[in-house]
Design an enzyme around this catalytic site. Structure first.
Site, mmCIF file in Angstrom:
data_model
loop_
_atom_site.group_PDB
_atom_site.id
_atom_site.type_symbol
_atom_site.label_atom_id
_atom_site.label_comp_id
_atom_site.label_asym_id
_atom_site.label_seq_id
_atom_site.Cartn_x
_atom_site.Cartn_y
_atom_site.Cartn_z
ATOM 1 N N ARG A 76 -1.520 -9.307 -9.406
ATOM 2 C CA ARG A 76 -2.739 -8.650 -9.902
ATOM 3 C C ARG A 76 -2.544 -7.135 -9.963
ATOM 4 O O ARG A 76 -2.920 -6.481 -10.920
ATOM 5 C CB ARG A 76 -3.884 -8.993 -8.949
ATOM 6 C CG ARG A 76 -5.233 -8.785 -9.566
ATOM 7 C CD ARG A 76 -6.316 -9.088 -8.566
ATOM 8 N NE ARG A 76 -6.448 -10.511 -8.258
ATOM 9 C CZ ARG A 76 -7.304 -11.001 -7.363
ATOM 10 N NH1 ARG A 76 -8.079 -10.196 -6.681
ATOM 11 N NH2 ARG A 76 -7.381 -12.288 -7.147
ATOM 12 N N ASP B 211 0.867 -1.186 0.000
ATOM 13 C CA ASP B 211 0.000 0.000 0.000
ATOM 14 C C ASP B 211 0.903 1.234 0.000
ATOM 15 O O ASP B 211 1.743 1.383 0.897
ATOM 16 C CB ASP B 211 -0.895 -0.004 1.241
ATOM 17 C CG ASP B 211 -1.860 -1.185 1.226
ATOM 18 O OD1 ASP B 211 -2.440 -1.462 0.165
ATOM 19 O OD2 ASP B 211 -2.006 -1.844 2.271
ATOM 20 N N LYS C 240 0.052 10.130 0.312
ATOM 21 C CA LYS C 240 0.146 11.469 0.918
ATOM 22 C C LYS C 240 1.290 11.500 1.920
ATOM 23 O O LYS C 240 1.431 10.567 2.727
ATOM 24 C CB LYS C 240 -1.152 11.802 1.659
ATOM 25 C CG LYS C 240 -2.328 11.996 0.730
ATOM 26 C CD LYS C 240 -3.542 12.406 1.515
ATOM 27 C CE LYS C 240 -4.719 12.487 0.569
ATOM 28 N NZ LYS C 240 -5.994 12.360 1.221
HETATM 29 C C1 LIG Z 1 -1.769 -3.005 -2.668
HETATM 30 S S1 LIG Z 1 -2.062 -4.623 -2.127
HETATM 31 C C2 LIG Z 1 -0.969 -5.598 -3.138
HETATM 32 C C3 LIG Z 1 -1.373 -7.036 -3.189
HETATM 33 C C4 LIG Z 1 -0.423 -7.958 -3.990
HETATM 34 N N1 LIG Z 1 0.902 -7.967 -3.436
HETATM 35 C C5 LIG Z 1 -0.384 -7.581 -5.447
HETATM 36 O O1 LIG Z 1 0.664 -7.073 -5.891
HETATM 37 O O2 LIG Z 1 -1.380 -7.818 -6.148
HETATM 38 C C6 LIG Z 1 -1.230 -4.642 -0.556
HETATM 39 C C7 LIG Z 1 -1.637 -5.826 0.304
HETATM 40 O O3 LIG Z 1 -0.864 -5.839 1.504
HETATM 41 C C8 LIG Z 1 -1.687 -6.267 2.580
HETATM 42 N N2 LIG Z 1 -1.063 -5.778 3.820
HETATM 43 C C9 LIG Z 1 -0.863 -4.468 4.137
HETATM 44 N N3 LIG Z 1 -0.228 -4.380 5.317
HETATM 45 C C10 LIG Z 1 -0.017 -5.663 5.748
HETATM 46 C C11 LIG Z 1 0.607 -6.215 6.911
HETATM 47 N N4 LIG Z 1 1.136 -5.417 7.838
HETATM 48 N N5 LIG Z 1 0.641 -7.557 7.036
HETATM 49 C C12 LIG Z 1 0.103 -8.357 6.081
HETATM 50 N N6 LIG Z 1 -0.492 -7.887 4.949
HETATM 51 C C13 LIG Z 1 -0.543 -6.557 4.795
HETATM 52 C C14 LIG Z 1 -3.034 -5.652 2.260
HETATM 53 O O4 LIG Z 1 -4.097 -6.324 2.912
HETATM 54 C C15 LIG Z 1 -3.095 -5.792 0.748
HETATM 55 O O5 LIG Z 1 -3.718 -6.996 0.351
#
Ligand SMILES: C[S@@+](CC[C@H](N)C(=O)[O-])C[C@H]1O[C@@H](n2cnc3c(N)ncnc32)[C@H](O)[C@@H]1O
Length: 237
Positions: free
Chosen positions: A215, A140, A144
């Site tokens: 994805r 993520d 900002k």
């Molecule tokens: C922007 S998505 C990217 C998903 C995947 N890696 C892709 O490239 O399609 C970021 C993912 O990280 C997970 N995530 C964020 N912080 C996390 C944490 N501290 N521990 C485990 N998962 C986390 C979120 O739930 C989300 O599914």
């Protein structure tokens, strides 16, 4: 760290992402109910420090971790290609967890374990030097600047990763967000336990030869955004 210390460290973590989205389809909910418990990592039950031997019944040559695997397509493809490697997938989003379970069933993978919580709670429970590779793909971005402290990459998480990575182990990061790319370069190369493996401008634009598109990556490319790929090697600790 003892189980009690791990529990209090876990309680102090604040997660900013979502855990639940659209209601799961009944078949996905049934899959979650049926299949998660057998491959889920429960820190309290595993006993710390958690070793690859404790997690995988088949002998594995190495253990790799994917943080925030989203739909799990990358993790499942890697686990299918590298059946001698034990994979840990850490994801908090329920729909993503159900999706990885589906991939694991379809591919009949036996080398995957799932941590269905904030990966920062898992890292201190893993045995030191136990990870040979870590993927952080399209984290993520929190674009900002007032939210920059929410970004996963920071000195504290890099140190926590360094403790559980073996010398030479790779941390592979991909992002389609220019602010996050700059952020990685501000934090990775200056961390005392990581070295940026870069040989020229092309490699951080094309990524590792064995990369599998996630994805988010496919979505980013369709939208005309250019991903950046960074590989950092664990040096010493
Ligand atoms: C922007 S998505 C990217 C998903 C995947 N890696 C892709 O490239 O399609 C970021 C993912 O990280 C997970 N995530 C964020 N912080 C996390 C944490 N501290 N521990 C485990 N998962 C986390 C979120 O739930 C989300 O599914």
């Amino acid at each position: 760290m003892s189980n009690n210390a791990l529990t209090s460290a876990r309680q102090s973590l604040r997660l900013y992402g979502r855990r639940k989205g659209k209601r799961l389809r009944p078949s996905r909910q049934a899959l979650l109910d049926r299949a998660l418990s057998s491959i889920r990592i429960d820190i309290d039950k595993e006993g710390v420090p958690i070793t690859p031997k404790a997690l995988f019944t088949d002998m594995v040559d190495a253990m790799w971790l994917e943080i925030g695997y989203g739909g799990g397509e990358h993790l499942a493809a890697q686990a299918n290609t590298h059946q001698n490697v034990g994979f840990i997938g850490a994801e908090v989003f329920e729909n993503g967890i159900a999706s990885l379970l589906r991939h694991c069933e379809e591919k009949q993978l036996t080398n995957v374990r799932i941590f269905d919580d904030d990966v920062r709670a898992l890292l201190p429970a893993l045995a030191k030097g136990s990870l040979a590779r870590v993927f952080l793909l399209y984290p993520d971005p929190w674009p900002k600047s007032k939210h920059a402290k929410r970004r996963f990459i920071c000195p504290e998480t890099l140190t926590a990763l360094a403790q559980v990575m073996s010398p030479g182990a790779e941390l592979r990061i991909a992002t389609d967000h220019p602010a996050y790319a700059r952020w990685c370069l501000q934090h990775g190369p200056v961390h005392p336990c990581f070295e940026w493996l870069v040989t020229g401008s092309a490699d951080w634009r094309t990524g590792p030869a064995d990369a599998v598109a996630t994805r988010y990556e496919e979505k980013a490319i369709r939208a005309g955004r250019k991903p950046s790929y960074f590989t950092f090697a664990k040096t010493v600790f």
